[in-house]
Each structure stands twice: as C-alpha cells, then as structure tokens.
Motif scaffolding. Structure first.
Motif, mmCIF file in Angstrom:
data_model
loop_
_atom_site.group_PDB
_atom_site.id
_atom_site.type_symbol
_atom_site.label_atom_id
_atom_site.label_comp_id
_atom_site.label_asym_id
_atom_site.label_seq_id
_atom_site.Cartn_x
_atom_site.Cartn_y
_atom_site.Cartn_z
ATOM 1 N N VAL A 162 148.466 24.127 -0.964
ATOM 2 C CA VAL A 162 147.379 24.302 0.064
ATOM 3 C C VAL A 162 147.406 25.858 0.264
ATOM 4 O O VAL A 162 148.529 26.415 0.579
ATOM 5 C CB VAL A 162 147.516 23.563 1.496
ATOM 6 C CG1 VAL A 162 146.683 24.038 2.509
ATOM 7 C CG2 VAL A 162 147.566 22.047 0.990
ATOM 8 N N CYS A 163 146.172 26.423 0.012
ATOM 9 C CA CYS A 163 146.303 27.909 0.262
ATOM 10 C C CYS A 163 146.651 28.291 1.489
ATOM 11 O O CYS A 163 145.978 27.803 2.676
ATOM 12 C CB CYS A 163 144.550 28.522 -0.092
ATOM 13 S SG CYS A 163 144.592 30.261 0.045
ATOM 14 N N PRO A 164 147.590 29.428 1.583
ATOM 15 C CA PRO A 164 147.979 29.905 2.985
ATOM 16 C C PRO A 164 146.604 30.705 3.750
ATOM 17 O O PRO A 164 146.730 30.730 4.923
ATOM 18 C CB PRO A 164 148.937 30.665 2.770
ATOM 19 C CG PRO A 164 149.058 30.961 1.382
ATOM 20 C CD PRO A 164 148.416 30.047 0.657
ATOM 21 N N ARG A 165 145.593 31.144 2.723
ATOM 22 C CA ARG A 165 144.627 31.889 3.486
ATOM 23 C C ARG A 165 143.551 31.114 3.861
ATOM 24 O O ARG A 165 143.087 31.155 4.917
ATOM 25 C CB ARG A 165 144.213 33.125 2.291
ATOM 26 C CG ARG A 165 143.360 34.143 2.991
ATOM 27 C CD ARG A 165 142.739 34.722 2.101
ATOM 28 N NE ARG A 165 142.931 35.936 1.458
ATOM 29 C CZ ARG A 165 142.253 36.404 0.332
ATOM 30 N NH1 ARG A 165 141.503 35.911 -0.243
ATOM 31 N NH2 ARG A 165 143.070 37.553 -0.358
ATOM 32 N N CYS A 166 143.044 30.104 2.948
ATOM 33 C CA CYS A 166 141.835 29.507 3.161
ATOM 34 C C CYS A 166 142.020 27.989 3.568
ATOM 35 O O CYS A 166 141.000 27.325 3.964
ATOM 36 C CB CYS A 166 140.789 29.480 1.965
ATOM 37 S SG CYS A 166 141.173 28.824 0.627
ATOM 38 N N HIS A 167 143.391 27.700 3.280
ATOM 39 C CA HIS A 167 143.590 26.182 3.675
ATOM 40 C C HIS A 167 142.798 25.211 2.904
ATOM 41 O O HIS A 167 143.022 24.022 3.250
ATOM 42 C CB HIS A 167 143.405 25.950 5.258
ATOM 43 C CG HIS A 167 144.134 27.014 6.079
ATOM 44 N ND1 HIS A 167 145.498 27.159 6.230
ATOM 45 C CD2 HIS A 167 143.524 27.972 6.799
ATOM 46 C CE1 HIS A 167 145.768 27.979 7.117
ATOM 47 N NE2 HIS A 167 144.558 28.600 7.236
ATOM 48 N N VAL B 246 147.408 30.437 -8.077
ATOM 49 C CA VAL B 246 145.988 31.144 -7.743
ATOM 50 C C VAL B 246 145.239 29.936 -7.056
ATOM 51 O O VAL B 246 145.025 29.010 -7.700
ATOM 52 C CB VAL B 246 145.350 31.483 -8.879
ATOM 53 C CG1 VAL B 246 144.042 32.264 -8.495
ATOM 54 C CG2 VAL B 246 146.136 32.740 -9.870
ATOM 55 N N CYS B 247 144.677 30.370 -5.778
ATOM 56 C CA CYS B 247 143.785 29.332 -4.995
ATOM 57 C C CYS B 247 142.518 29.359 -5.875
ATOM 58 O O CYS B 247 141.939 30.438 -6.109
ATOM 59 C CB CYS B 247 143.664 29.858 -3.850
ATOM 60 S SG CYS B 247 142.623 28.895 -2.884
ATOM 61 N N GLN B 248 141.940 27.913 -6.240
ATOM 62 C CA GLN B 248 140.634 27.990 -6.732
ATOM 63 C C GLN B 248 139.552 28.312 -5.934
ATOM 64 O O GLN B 248 138.608 28.204 -6.477
ATOM 65 C CB GLN B 248 140.757 26.501 -7.545
ATOM 66 C CG GLN B 248 140.412 25.533 -6.445
ATOM 67 C CD GLN B 248 140.389 24.196 -7.028
ATOM 68 O OE1 GLN B 248 141.200 23.770 -7.788
ATOM 69 N NE2 GLN B 248 139.928 23.240 -6.521
ATOM 70 N N HIS B 249 139.553 28.540 -4.731
ATOM 71 C CA HIS B 249 138.579 28.716 -3.931
ATOM 72 C C HIS B 249 138.297 30.120 -3.327
ATOM 73 O O HIS B 249 137.569 30.831 -3.876
ATOM 74 C CB HIS B 249 138.473 27.957 -2.556
ATOM 75 C CG HIS B 249 138.801 26.418 -2.700
ATOM 76 N ND1 HIS B 249 137.436 25.789 -2.814
ATOM 77 C CD2 HIS B 249 139.669 25.562 -2.792
ATOM 78 C CE1 HIS B 249 137.802 24.492 -2.970
ATOM 79 N NE2 HIS B 249 139.157 24.276 -3.121
ATOM 80 N N CYS B 250 139.433 30.733 -3.050
ATOM 81 C CA CYS B 250 139.447 32.282 -2.695
ATOM 82 C C CYS B 250 140.277 33.105 -3.531
ATOM 83 O O CYS B 250 140.170 34.123 -3.350
ATOM 84 C CB CYS B 250 139.777 32.350 -1.199
ATOM 85 S SG CYS B 250 141.855 32.401 -0.990
ATOM 86 N N ARG B 251 140.915 32.732 -4.694
ATOM 87 C CA ARG B 251 141.442 33.496 -5.462
ATOM 88 C C ARG B 251 143.000 34.162 -5.062
ATOM 89 O O ARG B 251 143.275 35.052 -5.624
ATOM 90 C CB ARG B 251 140.439 34.254 -6.181
ATOM 91 C CG ARG B 251 139.593 33.991 -6.920
ATOM 92 C CD ARG B 251 139.888 33.194 -7.993
ATOM 93 N NE ARG B 251 139.041 32.662 -9.182
ATOM 94 C CZ ARG B 251 138.328 31.478 -9.215
ATOM 95 N NH1 ARG B 251 138.551 30.527 -8.585
ATOM 96 N NH2 ARG B 251 137.226 31.364 -9.911
ATOM 97 N N HIS B 252 143.289 33.574 -3.753
ATOM 98 C CA HIS B 252 144.366 34.178 -3.257
ATOM 99 C C HIS B 252 145.566 33.932 -4.194
ATOM 100 O O HIS B 252 145.713 32.673 -4.767
ATOM 101 C CB HIS B 252 144.687 33.707 -1.859
ATOM 102 C CG HIS B 252 145.864 33.955 -1.143
ATOM 103 N ND1 HIS B 252 146.496 35.165 -0.692
ATOM 104 C CD2 HIS B 252 147.306 33.204 -1.088
ATOM 105 C CE1 HIS B 252 147.574 35.155 -0.198
ATOM 106 N NE2 HIS B 252 148.240 34.081 -0.374
ATOM 107 N N GLN B 253 146.552 34.719 -4.352
ATOM 108 C CA GLN B 253 147.640 34.297 -5.198
ATOM 109 C C GLN B 253 148.806 34.322 -4.343
ATOM 110 O O GLN B 253 149.128 35.056 -3.512
ATOM 111 C CB GLN B 253 147.814 35.727 -6.009
ATOM 112 C CG GLN B 253 146.768 35.796 -7.241
ATOM 113 C CD GLN B 253 146.738 36.633 -8.224
ATOM 114 O OE1 GLN B 253 148.152 37.196 -8.156
ATOM 115 N NE2 GLN B 253 145.972 36.715 -9.282
HETATM 116 ZN ZN LIG Z 1 142.365 30.132 -0.645
#
Ligand SMILES: [Zn+2]
Length: 309
Positions: A35-40, A53-60
């Motif tokens: 679960v992405c810590p940035r966009c959840h 790599v988050c598939q939504h916001c590309r946060h790593q």
């Molecule tokens: Zn994300």
C-alpha cells in the motif's frame, strides 16, 4: 501462509539472486500487498535495487527502509545466509564462526550483524507470559570457563520468568537488572507476565505486594530447606539459568560484557521459546519476519548503553 525453505538445498535454490531476496522481503513486509505510503493506493511492481514502485503515483518505496537491512552495502543474499547460519544451528553462531562461514573481511562486521539480528529476535508487542509462572534471579558471569581458560567478565544479575506447563516449561522471559530491588523485580514482572497470573517466587521480601498489581503470589520459603531447595522448589527457572550459563560459556566462550548481555538474553529467549519448532526453516522465517518489523540500528546505537528492559 508461512512460506519458507525446509532444507539448505531449498534455501540455496530459492535465494540465489538479489531479486529473489527482495521479493521475499517485500512479501514479509507487506503481507496484505503493498500500500503506497503517499497515495494510499495498492499495487505496483518491484523495480531494480529493491525499490517498490506505486502503480498509481510512481512513488518509490525501498523494501529495506526502516528495517534491520536499511543502508546495508552488502548483498541481501549474504544477509539471508547469515540468518540461515544463525537459525540453522541449535546453539546459534559466534561472530568468529559467522565471519568464517560468510567470508566477511572483518570481525566487526560479523559482530555488528549478529547484534542487529539479536535486536530482531524480540518481537515488537509480544505477548506476556500467562498462567503459573516461576520467577527467580541468577548471577551470570564471574565464573571461569576452564575449557577456554577465560572469564565471563563481571558478574551480572539476571531475572528469569518461566511458565509452568504441567511438569514442563513453557515460554520464558529474561532481563538484566542492576539489583534485586522491589522496583526492578516488580517492573520486570509487570512487563513480562499478564496480570491474573500466578507468580511463584522464593521468600525474598522484594517480591511482596504483587497482589496490588493483580497477580496471585505463591511463595516457597527456601530458608532451612537445604542447599538444593531452590532447584527443587523452582525447578524451571533453575534449569533455564543453567542452560543460559552453559550457552554463554559454550557458543560465546564467555566473552561477553555486561553492557551487551541484554542482546544475548534476547537471543537465548528467542531460541528457547522456539526450541520445539519442527524445522529450522521456520526460525529463519520468524527472524526475517521480525527483522523487517524492527527499526534499523546503527553500529553507534548498538554499542551505546542499553536501557534495562
Ligand atoms: Zn502511490
């Protein structure tokens, strides 16, 4: 599902690449999925060098950030081999043996790794002991290990709690305490044993008034009952004490300072409480699982003074 290698060949096949180690760590770290810590949002993929790599916001997010392995310059394959080595032997490993097995350039690296892993041997938020529990103190150190001709260093006072499971021993907890004062013993009992349990001690006045914290208290007065009264009346804690002393003198040749003793108590407790595990692979799994849950320890923090547990 608990998924771990059962044999050394399974281990070698499974963790032959860095990629396979990253994948295994990611699965332990995010058992319900990333679960992405940035966009959840959930989902994504494992990119190079252990970055998810988050598939939504590309946060790593680094798979190792915030774990025992954070900022390591060594391959994870080597760490996995260290953990396998430490958990596959019943009595554990010394820094010398780890250095040799892994071909590490420095003794200090092996020593630091072992201490980092010991920090992971205490599960955050672990349960307290329950039911009937023996509690007593023992002195560790000061005696010479004749076989090695070395001293265990200064004497330390260790308090032991051991669950009674019929005639057998259940789980244990250990702590280094400065003195057998009411404050230290009560603090240990409250941290280690669930209220409502029956705490069984000798007649030391420092154990009195446990009832005020919700415990039942069974007292065995040892005075005048012969030299082996403690061993007869509190057999589990004394068995644990003798195993602990033998382990410190054997695996570690007694070369342990009081400052580092709490780490060794953690390792002893980890091994003792899992002594009936059917496969050593399960210990490997448990230790890795806990290694991704505990915060990273720098060498400087490892050698800094320990607080009393
Ligand atoms: Zn994300």
């Amino acid at each position: 599902m608990e998924d771990y290698p059962r044999t050394v060949l399974e281990f070698e096949d499974r963790f032959a690449s860095e990629q396979s180690c990253w994948e295994y760590l990611a699965a332990l770290r995010w058992p319900e999925g990333f679960v992405c810590p940035r966009c959840h949002e959930s989902g994504g993929w494992l990119a190079s060098r252990g970055r998810w790599v988050c598939q939504h916001c590309r946060h790593q997010a680094s798979v190792t950030a915030g774990t025992v392995f954070q900022d390591t310059h060594k391959p994870l394959r080597l760490w996995f081999r260290a953990i396998w080595h430490v958990t596959s032997q019943k009595t554990g490993a010394s820094a010398v043996s780890l250095q040799q097995v892994l071909g590490l350039g420095s003794y200090l690296t092996a020593w630091t790794w072992l201490h980092k892993l010991r920090r992971a041997m205490v599960r955050p938020g672990r349960d307290r002991l329950q039911g009937a529990v023996e509690v007593d103190e023992t002195i560790v150190g000061g005696e010479s290990a004749e076989h090695f001709g070395r001293n265990l260093g200064e004497k330390s006072l260790v308090v032991i709690a051991a669950e009674k499971k019929g005639a057998a021993t259940g789980r244990i907890r250990l702590a280094l305490i400065p003195q057998a004062t009411r404050e230290a013993l009560h603090q240990f009992i409250r941290q280690s044993i669930e209220p409502g349990s029956l705490v069984h001690t000798d007649g030391l006045p420092a154990y009195r008034e446990l009832e005020g914290f919700g415990y039942k208290h069974q007292v065995s007065v040892l005075l005048g009952k012969g030299p082996d009264a403690a061993i007869r009346l509190l057999p589990r804690v004394h068995r644990v004490a003798s195993l602990l002393k033998r382990w410190l003198l054997g695996t570690h040749q007694g070369a342990i300072s009081a400052k580092h003793l709490p780490y060794y108590l953690d390792e002893f407790t980890f091994r003792f409480n899992r002594r009936t595990s059917r496969t050593r692979g399960k210990l490997f799994y448990r230790l890795l699982q806990q290694a991704v849950q505990v915060s990273p320890q720098t060498y400087e923090r490892l050698i800094a003074n320990h607080n009393i547990q």
